[in-house]
Design a protein around this motif. Sequence first.
Motif, short mmCIF file in Angstrom:
data_model
loop_
_atom_site.label_atom_id
_atom_site.label_comp_id
_atom_site.label_asym_id
_atom_site.label_seq_id
_atom_site.Cartn_x
_atom_site.Cartn_y
_atom_site.Cartn_z
N TRP A 39 13.33 -6.09 0.30
CA TRP A 39 13.04 -7.51 0.51
C TRP A 39 12.24 -7.76 1.78
O TRP A 39 11.58 -8.78 1.90
N GLU A 40 12.27 -6.82 2.71
CA GLU A 40 11.48 -7.01 3.92
C GLU A 40 9.99 -6.91 3.65
O GLU A 40 9.17 -7.35 4.46
N GLY A 41 9.62 -6.32 2.53
CA GLY A 41 8.22 -6.22 2.16
C GLY A 41 7.75 -7.32 1.23
O GLY A 41 6.57 -7.31 0.83
N TRP A 42 8.61 -8.26 0.88
CA TRP A 42 8.19 -9.34 0.00
C TRP A 42 7.14 -10.21 0.70
O TRP A 42 7.31 -10.61 1.86
N GLY A 43 6.09 -10.49 0.00
CA GLY A 43 5.04 -11.33 0.57
C GLY A 43 4.27 -10.66 1.68
O GLY A 43 3.65 -11.34 2.51
N TRP A 44 4.25 -9.32 1.70
CA TRP A 44 3.52 -8.61 2.75
C TRP A 44 2.04 -8.94 2.68
O TRP A 44 1.43 -8.99 1.60
N VAL A 45 1.44 -9.18 3.85
CA VAL A 45 0.02 -9.51 3.96
C VAL A 45 -0.61 -8.55 4.94
O VAL A 45 -0.08 -8.35 6.04
N PRO A 46 -1.72 -7.92 4.59
CA PRO A 46 -2.35 -6.98 5.54
C PRO A 46 -2.92 -7.72 6.73
O PRO A 46 -3.34 -8.88 6.64
N LEU A 47 -2.95 -7.05 7.85
CA LEU A 47 -3.53 -7.60 9.06
C LEU A 47 -5.04 -7.47 9.00
O LEU A 47 -5.58 -6.40 8.71
N ALA A 48 -5.73 -8.57 9.28
CA ALA A 48 -7.18 -8.61 9.05
C ALA A 48 -7.93 -7.63 9.95
O ALA A 48 -8.98 -7.13 9.58
N GLY A 49 -7.43 -7.32 11.12
CA GLY A 49 -8.18 -6.49 12.04
C GLY A 49 -7.99 -5.00 11.87
O GLY A 49 -8.68 -4.20 12.50
N PRO A 57 0.83 -1.21 0.00
CA PRO A 57 0.00 0.00 0.00
C PRO A 57 0.86 1.26 0.00
O PRO A 57 2.08 1.21 0.21
N ARG A 58 0.20 2.38 -0.21
CA ARG A 58 0.93 3.65 -0.35
C ARG A 58 1.75 3.98 0.90
O ARG A 58 2.89 4.44 0.80
N ARG A 59 1.21 3.73 2.09
CA ARG A 59 1.90 4.12 3.31
C ARG A 59 3.20 3.34 3.52
O ARG A 59 4.09 3.79 4.24
N LEU A 60 3.34 2.18 2.88
CA LEU A 60 4.56 1.38 3.02
C LEU A 60 5.52 1.63 1.86
O LEU A 60 6.73 1.74 2.08
N ARG A 61 5.01 1.69 0.65
CA ARG A 61 5.94 1.84 -0.49
C ARG A 61 6.56 3.22 -0.56
O ARG A 61 7.57 3.41 -1.24
N THR A 62 5.95 4.22 0.10
CA THR A 62 6.54 5.55 0.11
C THR A 62 7.49 5.78 1.28
O THR A 62 8.06 6.86 1.40
N HIS A 63 7.65 4.79 2.12
CA HIS A 63 8.52 4.95 3.30
C HIS A 63 9.98 4.77 2.89
O HIS A 63 10.31 3.89 2.10
N PRO A 64 10.89 5.59 3.41
CA PRO A 64 12.33 5.44 3.04
C PRO A 64 12.88 4.06 3.37
O PRO A 64 13.75 3.55 2.66
N ALA A 65 12.42 3.45 4.46
CA ALA A 65 12.94 2.13 4.82
C ALA A 65 12.56 1.08 3.79
O ALA A 65 13.30 0.12 3.57
N ALA A 66 11.41 1.24 3.14
CA ALA A 66 11.00 0.28 2.12
C ALA A 66 11.91 0.33 0.90
O ALA A 66 12.20 -0.70 0.29
N ALA A 67 12.36 1.52 0.54
CA ALA A 67 13.29 1.63 -0.58
C ALA A 67 14.67 1.11 -0.23
O ALA A 67 15.38 0.56 -1.07
#
Length: 821
Positions: A734-744, A720-730
């Motif tokens: 690889w820490e975001g590979w297979g990311w799954v949203p939390l159901a709650g 999602p936007r809030r993660l892909r725009t974060h400097p740590a994601a760039a």
Amino acid sequence: RGKHLTGLQLPWRPLWRLLLAHHLPVDGPTSFSSRSASRAHRTELARAAAQCRRHFPEAAAAELLSEAAPLLCPHDPDRFLLAAAALVLLLPSHGGSAGAWLPHVLQLWLEQGVEGSAQYDGLWLGLLARLAKDEFYGLAHRVEWTPLLPTVHSRCLRLLRLPGGHEPSPQLRPGMVRPSWEILSAFEVHSGSEAARLVARLLVLTLPPIPAGETAPAAPGFFHDETEAASWREAQLASAADEEAAAADAGTAGAAAWLQLRQLLRCVEPYCHPSNAGNWCNEVGYFVQGMAQFSWWRVLVEARRAEGALPPGAAPPPSAGPLAPPPATSPPLGTRDVWALCTALEPLLTQARYSKSGLLAKCADSACKYLTRLAPALLFPILEQGVAEGLLAVTAVHQTSVALASLATLTPVVLGIWPDPRLPVPLLPPGGIPSAPTLAALADGPRAARSLLELMLPGLDANDPRKMMLSLHAIDQLLLAAPMCAPGSPMTDEPRAPGGIAEDVFGRGARVDADAEAELGSGAAMLAAWLPDFAREALRRMLDMLEHQERVAKGGGSFAQRVMMVQWRATAALFWAQLSPPLFDELLGSVLALLPRSSLIHASKHVGAHLAAAVLARPEPAIRRTLPAFFSLLLCPRGKLRALSEGELVWLLKLLAQAVRCGGPALLPHVPNLRALLSAVAAHASEAGLRKVGKAGYKVQRRLLQSLVSTYPSDLRSLPRRLRTHPAAAARPWEGWGWVPLAGEDSSLEIEWHVPNSAQAEAAAEIVSDALGRAEGVCVRAEQGELVSEVDVRAALLDVRAVAKGAMPWVADGREEGEGV
């Protein structure tokens, strides 16, 4: 559904009377309005009864058995099966109610002379599986399953229809027949394949931990050739034989359960071999897939329960029946239990992946997906070796297809290397760290993935459609998990979110120490740095094969061609959505370079899929580069069409229709040029009598209107936007590979939508006005008595159709894509 109504009690007799009244010919209604209404009424009645049985009192079990006894006569097959199905449907399984009905149910199941009927066995197995599930959740009293397991295993072998293990005749005694269609459609009567899954669930949920005296199989390490793998399997078989001998001497319940399970799996293993294909493959596939899936489900539930995320059910009151009052939950499976179970299932899956039966091979791949999550150190080396050998095979063509299918299954598992605290890693205590073999397998996964993906790229071959579709599917699985973004390169050109590079934005570091983090990240960083090169090579091969692509017939072609086109569009959509901005700008030029090549008109749908996907991924930069290229090829500086052949016009207009398909507000600056182009195309088609050009212009007009007024998802990225725009994601993608949203979470989905604004509505109104004006002009000329050609009438009809289907997006598309008007 009333699951929260713990104190509610409902009577069972009204439902019993209704079920009998609607199924017995004597007591039932005279007629229904139709046969479908009769079936729907009975099915909904059975569903309502199934939802009510959790609120029956425990004493209802004995009353139900007494009420059903007069109907349970094997010499009246219809009444017998109806009463048995209604009994299974209504019998409660919570609390201590099973103590009243379990002995009677076993007597009905085993002593009525019905042997080898999948529907009859599935009826009672469904009831036992429901009881095992309630016991697992702590909703039912503890059941001693050891005396029942030999019966379950023997019935399982009959359900699997293995050669020599069943009777082929459906009538196993003169007075017994198969259930009627009314019972099969309304009640919980299962087919052979469904019953095999019920057996798998029953066996997994009732499996106790390995007794303390036994030892779990050792980790295999990494195999360098098939000889090492064969030696390891032989050692495991010898160890299992020693354990079974020790278990027979000990005579404990847990040892007996594991002994019987291993014997059952060894009986099934020869029929998973690729050379043994027969009518039993469906049942065997469902059974092995169910064993793996329910094993993963049980371990996951127990892991969440151990962390407090899933509280166990309240302990039921003591039972007056023969069942002892249980603890709140059954003993959970430990690390060595799950490892032993995976070791027992691995030989079956390794062989079944190469089966000639397509369903058995798919079930085996699905089972491997679950087991790799449970025991990566066991399954990763075996699967990686098998996939590599299959992709390198030259003479054994069938191994290549199996390897590509396995690669698609293995890729998301290999990339999901980071332990996620929101999805507890099995085999770990709360807050624990993965073992050394597990960490080694997880860290080696991305390294092996690069070699396997390189071997997969030659599968993009137009001469082998099946291999190409499997290769595209494998690329899909990669794109669903990982952006094509090198470390340090931004994932998007959107404004960066505030934060620091050192932040743990994905929450993935909770379960690993610094050394484990470095080990997991080293191989993943190498793969992330190579992924842009993979994207370039994959697109080059996809575009190069267009010259050899077969022409698709009108109406979409054959079924295989339609499926291939669906797969091509899905891959293109994910491909362009996952590209980093610099890589996107670089690769878009490769697609735009194809615009002057009208010789590829037979592949216009394939090129158009890439243009539509690129515009959907990044509308502003894609439209800014794409539409001027079309205008320069189609229009003169004075706004007239260039002197192009009919084939060149059709080629460019078909691609333009796809390019404007998802442009949205990015199209607004180019609307004047698009209106001028549509008018020029309509005039040229009318003057020259070019029907194909007029039809291509209609497609541009329709897609343009749909893009301006439709609402559709506008983001297919894996983050999602809030993660892909974060400097740590760039910095650490690889820490975001297979990311799954939390159901709650409230923002768990975070889907971005294109919603038309007022400016787009005004632009669409202008295009509609132009189209209806042209159509009205034709009607006025005809009304005044002028001679109107067939081409003009057809053009007017196309304008009206473009308005109807474009400005009203809820109207379903017809088959006009491949048929003449």
